[in-house]
Design a protein around this motif. Structure first.
Motif, PDB file in Angstrom:
ATOM      1  N   ARG A   1      81.254  48.153  44.717  1.00 15.10           N
ATOM      2  CA  ARG A   1      82.538  47.949  44.041  1.00 15.10           C
ATOM      3  C   ARG A   1      82.483  48.427  42.586  1.00 15.10           C
ATOM      4  NH1 ARG A   1      83.505  41.750  45.326  1.00 15.10           N
ATOM      5  NH2 ARG A   1      81.251  41.759  45.648  1.00 15.10           N
ATOM      6  N   TRP A   2      81.367  48.202  41.933  1.00 14.41           N
ATOM      7  CA  TRP A   2      81.180  48.646  40.552  1.00 14.41           C
ATOM      8  C   TRP A   2      81.204  50.170  40.470  1.00 14.41           C
ATOM      9  CZ3 TRP A   2      81.576  48.366  35.632  1.00 14.41           C
ATOM     10  CH2 TRP A   2      80.674  48.947  34.747  1.00 14.41           C
ATOM     11  N   VAL A   3      80.496  50.835  41.388  1.00 15.67           N
ATOM     12  CA  VAL A   3      80.453  52.288  41.392  1.00 15.67           C
ATOM     13  C   VAL A   3      81.839  52.868  41.698  1.00 15.67           C
ATOM     14  CG1 VAL A   3      79.452  54.317  42.523  1.00 15.67           C
ATOM     15  CG2 VAL A   3      78.001  52.364  41.976  1.00 15.67           C
ATOM     16  N   LEU A   4      82.576  52.224  42.606  1.00 25.28           N
ATOM     17  CA  LEU A   4      83.941  52.662  42.880  1.00 25.28           C
ATOM     18  C   LEU A   4      84.812  52.518  41.640  1.00 25.28           C
ATOM     19  CD1 LEU A   4      86.162  53.588  44.855  1.00 25.28           C
ATOM     20  CD2 LEU A   4      86.544  51.165  45.377  1.00 25.28           C
ATOM     21  N   ASN A   5      84.645  51.425  40.919  1.00 26.46           N
ATOM     22  CA  ASN A   5      85.421  51.198  39.706  1.00 26.46           C
ATOM     23  C   ASN A   5      85.157  52.291  38.668  1.00 26.46           C
ATOM     24  OD1 ASN A   5      86.901  49.440  37.652  1.00 26.46           O
ATOM     25  ND2 ASN A   5      84.866  49.540  36.718  1.00 26.46           N
ATOM     26  N   LEU A   6      83.885  52.652  38.497  1.00 26.75           N
ATOM     27  CA  LEU A   6      83.543  53.726  37.567  1.00 26.75           C
ATOM     28  C   LEU A   6      84.225  55.029  37.958  1.00 26.75           C
ATOM     29  CD1 LEU A   6      79.701  53.046  37.129  1.00 26.75           C
ATOM     30  CD2 LEU A   6      81.496  52.619  35.438  1.00 26.75           C
ATOM     31  N   LEU A   7      84.217  55.321  39.253  1.00 23.77           N
ATOM     32  CA  LEU A   7      84.828  56.562  39.738  1.00 23.77           C
ATOM     33  C   LEU A   7      86.339  56.555  39.527  1.00 23.77           C
ATOM     34  CD1 LEU A   7      84.316  59.268  41.250  1.00 23.77           C
ATOM     35  CD2 LEU A   7      84.837  58.030  43.361  1.00 23.77           C
ATOM     36  N   LYS A   8      86.974  55.440  39.841  1.00 24.16           N
ATOM     37  CA  LYS A   8      88.427  55.343  39.705  1.00 24.16           C
ATOM     38  C   LYS A   8      88.865  55.517  38.255  1.00 24.16           C
ATOM     39  CE  LYS A   8      90.560  52.044  41.965  1.00 24.16           C
ATOM     40  NZ  LYS A   8      90.827  50.697  42.523  1.00 24.16           N
ATOM     41  N   LYS A   9      88.032  55.044  37.333  1.00 20.15           N
ATOM     42  CA  LYS A   9      88.360  55.164  35.905  1.00 20.15           C
ATOM     43  C   LYS A   9      87.789  56.437  35.287  1.00 20.15           C
ATOM     44  CE  LYS A   9      88.851  50.208  35.040  1.00 20.15           C
ATOM     45  NZ  LYS A   9      88.369  49.049  34.245  1.00 20.15           N
ATOM     46  N   ASP A  10      87.167  57.260  36.138  1.00 19.06           N
ATOM     47  CA  ASP A  10      86.563  58.515  35.683  1.00 19.06           C
ATOM     48  C   ASP A  10      85.522  58.272  34.597  1.00 19.06           C
ATOM     49  OD1 ASP A  10      86.237  61.241  35.990  1.00 19.06           O
ATOM     50  OD2 ASP A  10      87.675  61.747  34.429  1.00 19.06           O
ATOM     51  N   LEU A  11      84.720  57.217  34.777  1.00 17.29           N
ATOM     52  CA  LEU A  11      83.649  56.885  33.847  1.00 17.29           C
ATOM     53  C   LEU A  11      82.320  57.399  34.392  1.00 17.29           C
ATOM     54  CD1 LEU A  11      84.664  53.232  32.908  1.00 17.29           C
ATOM     55  CD2 LEU A  11      84.835  55.258  31.457  1.00 17.29           C
ATOM     56  N   LEU A  12      81.539  58.007  33.528  1.00 20.42           N
ATOM     57  CA  LEU A  12      80.281  58.638  33.918  1.00 20.42           C
ATOM     58  C   LEU A  12      79.092  57.724  33.634  1.00 20.42           C
ATOM     59  CD1 LEU A  12      81.125  62.076  32.299  1.00 20.42           C
ATOM     60  CD2 LEU A  12      81.314  61.503  34.729  1.00 20.42           C
ATOM     61  N   THR A  13      77.962  58.032  34.275  1.00 27.30           N
ATOM     62  CA  THR A  13      76.721  57.284  34.062  1.00 27.30           C
ATOM     63  C   THR A  13      75.644  58.218  33.539  1.00 27.30           C
ATOM     64  OG1 THR A  13      77.243  55.663  35.787  1.00 27.30           O
ATOM     65  CG2 THR A  13      74.924  55.901  35.174  1.00 27.30           C
ATOM     66  N   VAL A  14      74.913  57.751  32.534  1.00 26.92           N
ATOM     67  CA  VAL A  14      73.821  58.505  31.925  1.00 26.92           C
ATOM     68  C   VAL A  14      72.521  58.188  32.650  1.00 26.92           C
ATOM     69  CG1 VAL A  14      72.497  58.900  29.806  1.00 26.92           C
ATOM     70  CG2 VAL A  14      74.965  58.427  29.679  1.00 26.92           C
ATOM     71  N   TYR A  15      71.760  59.218  33.007  1.00 23.84           N
ATOM     72  CA  TYR A  15      70.469  59.075  33.683  1.00 23.84           C
ATOM     73  C   TYR A  15      69.373  59.769  32.869  1.00 23.84           C
ATOM     74  CZ  TYR A  15      72.927  57.776  38.004  1.00 23.84           C
ATOM     75  OH  TYR A  15      73.707  57.154  38.937  1.00 23.84           O
ATOM     76  N   PRO A  16      68.136  59.263  32.933  1.00 20.25           N
ATOM     77  CA  PRO A  16      67.024  59.966  32.290  1.00 20.25           C
ATOM     78  C   PRO A  16      66.424  61.001  33.247  1.00 20.25           C
ATOM     79  CG  PRO A  16      66.234  57.900  33.172  1.00 20.25           C
ATOM     80  CD  PRO A  16      67.711  57.963  33.502  1.00 20.25           C
ATOM     81  N   LYS A  17      65.907  62.078  32.697  1.00 19.74           N
ATOM     82  CA  LYS A  17      65.239  63.062  33.549  1.00 19.74           C
ATOM     83  C   LYS A  17      64.020  62.434  34.225  1.00 19.74           C
ATOM     84  CE  LYS A  17      62.651  67.387  33.519  1.00 19.74           C
ATOM     85  NZ  LYS A  17      62.084  68.500  32.707  1.00 19.74           N
ATOM     86  N   ASP A  18      63.273  61.617  33.472  1.00 14.56           N
ATOM     87  CA  ASP A  18      62.105  60.908  34.002  1.00 14.56           C
ATOM     88  C   ASP A  18      62.411  59.424  34.037  1.00 14.56           C
ATOM     89  OD1 ASP A  18      60.190  63.198  34.139  1.00 14.56           O
ATOM     90  OD2 ASP A  18      60.582  63.235  31.982  1.00 14.56           O
ATOM     91  N   SER A  19      61.990  58.750  35.089  1.00 15.29           N
ATOM     92  CA  SER A  19      62.414  57.376  35.324  1.00 15.29           C
ATOM     93  C   SER A  19      61.711  56.364  34.423  1.00 15.29           C
ATOM     94  CB  SER A  19      62.162  57.003  36.789  1.00 15.29           C
ATOM     95  OG  SER A  19      62.868  55.829  37.109  1.00 15.29           O
ATOM     96  N   TYR A  20      62.502  55.436  33.883  1.00 18.45           N
ATOM     97  CA  TYR A  20      61.978  54.326  33.087  1.00 18.45           C
ATOM     98  C   TYR A  20      61.835  53.061  33.940  1.00 18.45           C
ATOM     99  CZ  TYR A  20      62.752  57.115  28.886  1.00 18.45           C
ATOM    100  OH  TYR A  20      62.700  58.103  27.923  1.00 18.45           O
ATOM    101  N   VAL A  21      62.097  53.185  35.229  1.00 18.24           N
ATOM    102  CA  VAL A  21      61.989  52.043  36.128  1.00 18.24           C
ATOM    103  C   VAL A  21      61.550  52.531  37.500  1.00 18.24           C
ATOM    104  CG1 VAL A  21      64.415  52.194  36.799  1.00 18.24           C
ATOM    105  CG2 VAL A  21      63.239  50.037  37.070  1.00 18.24           C
ATOM    106  N   THR A  22      60.780  51.703  38.179  1.00 20.07           N
ATOM    107  CA  THR A  22      60.424  51.992  39.564  1.00 20.07           C
ATOM    108  C   THR A  22      60.647  50.733  40.381  1.00 20.07           C
ATOM    109  OG1 THR A  22      58.752  53.031  40.983  1.00 20.07           O
ATOM    110  CG2 THR A  22      57.970  51.361  39.436  1.00 20.07           C
ATOM    111  N   ASN A  23      60.889  50.898  41.647  1.00 21.98           N
ATOM    112  CA  ASN A  23      61.206  49.763  42.507  1.00 21.98           C
ATOM    113  C   ASN A  23      59.964  49.298  43.239  1.00 21.98           C
ATOM    114  OD1 ASN A  23      62.248  48.117  44.738  1.00 21.98           O
ATOM    115  ND2 ASN A  23      64.248  48.823  44.051  1.00 21.98           N
ATOM    116  N   ALA A  24      59.632  48.002  43.061  1.00 23.02           N
ATOM    117  CA  ALA A  24      58.468  47.415  43.716  1.00 23.02           C
ATOM    118  C   ALA A  24      58.850  46.696  45.002  1.00 23.02           C
ATOM    119  CB  ALA A  24      57.767  46.440  42.763  1.00 23.02           C
ATOM    120  N   GLY A  25      60.084  46.882  45.441  1.00 24.34           N
ATOM    121  CA  GLY A  25      60.564  46.174  46.621  1.00 24.34           C
ATOM    122  C   GLY A  25      60.517  46.981  47.891  1.00 24.34           C
TER     123      GLY A  25
END
Length: 313
Positions: free
Chosen positions: A217-241
């Motif tokens: 729902r959050w990602v849909l909201n960003l799209l509907k409002k034409d809001l962009l997301t900033v990403y790093p080229k190299d990851s500052y987080v990894t998933n341990a799950g």
């Protein structure tokens, strides 16, 4: 003038070892000693799971005594809210107080430059009305190997270590989706599916009550409002799950999203750049389609199309 850092908001449920490892990784950031930490601990779904929730809360109490943050607040829910409600309510409360927030869940491990990157991005893009969120995670994309900037920007939002501002979150009014309007809007659905294969199906499953996801729902909201997301080229987080212990995890599939933590110690250079079509295309098609993945995606689309046929009959 002393810099004011965004608070870190963490969400825990029934994995004591993971939430402590997550918080310890955040604490290794030098900004942690000037950062407020708020941890939301969800209640047990049943008596059978109560012991694991108690173990999480006991672990958090011990951790609070030795934690190296500016302050530590642990909020324990009396009853089980579920991840979606926990995050929507917890992030809303934090943003109403602080105006900005950095969010992690218990299965994440972050780089010792995580807070530097997140606070830097929050400061740099705060007045950029086109930016809705910041992600600390990056996709393991082939196109990024020869990419010469520290950040890239996409229409797609993400939820593995992220941050936002109160005015973008907008009191989570987006959480109550008008599903009838969504399913009638073919162009919106096409755009949504083009940000990542399977988002349209997730909206259908959300509508049917088969999943409870704040992220879709959050990602849909960003799209509907034409809001962009900033990403790093190299990851500052990894998933341990990726061990299958998460509520919605599939160890074999999730492992394709693994990225190593950034090793470069230089500060991230932020820029105002336009979305790159090649990056967005590869990210939308990730994980890369082998035969099994292609078959699963085909079946998912058939499920959605069957619903559409029934709905329009």
């Amino acid at each position: 003038m002393k810099e004011v850092y965004a608070p870190v908001v963490a969400f825990a449920y029934n994995r004591a070892d993971k939430i402590i490892k997550c918080l310890e990784s955040v604490e290794k950031n030098e900004e942690a000693k000037e950062t407020d930490l708020i941890v939301y601990s969800d209640g047990a779904k049943s008596e059978a799971g109560a012991d694991k929730v108690k173990a999480v809360r006991q672990a958090l109490r011990y951790y609070k005594k030795r934690a190296g943050f500016a302050s530590v607040t642990v909020i324990e829910a009396d009853k089980n809210k579920g991840l979606a409600k926990s995050i929507i309510e917890g992030v809303t409360q934090t943003l109403e107080k602080y105006g900005k927030a950095i969010i992690v869940e218990d299965d994440l491990i972050v780089s010792d430059k995580f807070l530097s990157y997140m606070n830097g991005a929050l400061d740099y893009y705060e007045d950029n009305a086109n930016i809705g969120a910041v992600s600390a995670y990056t996709y393991p994309l082939k196109v990024l190997k020869n990419y010469d900037r520290d950040i890239y920007i996409m229409h797609k939002g993400d939820c593995w270590g992220w941050a936002t501002w109160a005015d973008r979150w907008d009191k989570a009014s987006w959480a109550d989706v008008d599903f009838d309007a969504y399913f009638r809007d073919k162009e919106l659905r096409r755009k949504f599916e083009n940000t990542e294969n399977g988002w349209d199906l997730l909206m259908l499953l959300q509508y049917q009550g088969k999943i409870s996801s704040w992220a879709v729902r959050w990602v849909l909201n960003l799209l509907k409002k034409d809001l962009l997301t900033v990403y790093p080229k190299d990851s500052y987080v990894t998933n341990a799950g990726f061990d299958g212990s998460g509520t919605h995890s599939n160890a074999s599939e999730d492992a394709q999203y693994f990225t190593p933590l950034i090793e470069n110690r230089k500060n991230c250079v932020f820029e105002n750049v336009a979305p790159d079509a090649m990056i967005e295309k590869e990210a939308a098609e990730f994980p890369r389609k082998g035969f099994k993945t292609s078959c699963k995606y085909y079946l998912k689309r058939c499920y959605v199309k069957l619903y559409d046929l029934k709905r329009n009959f």
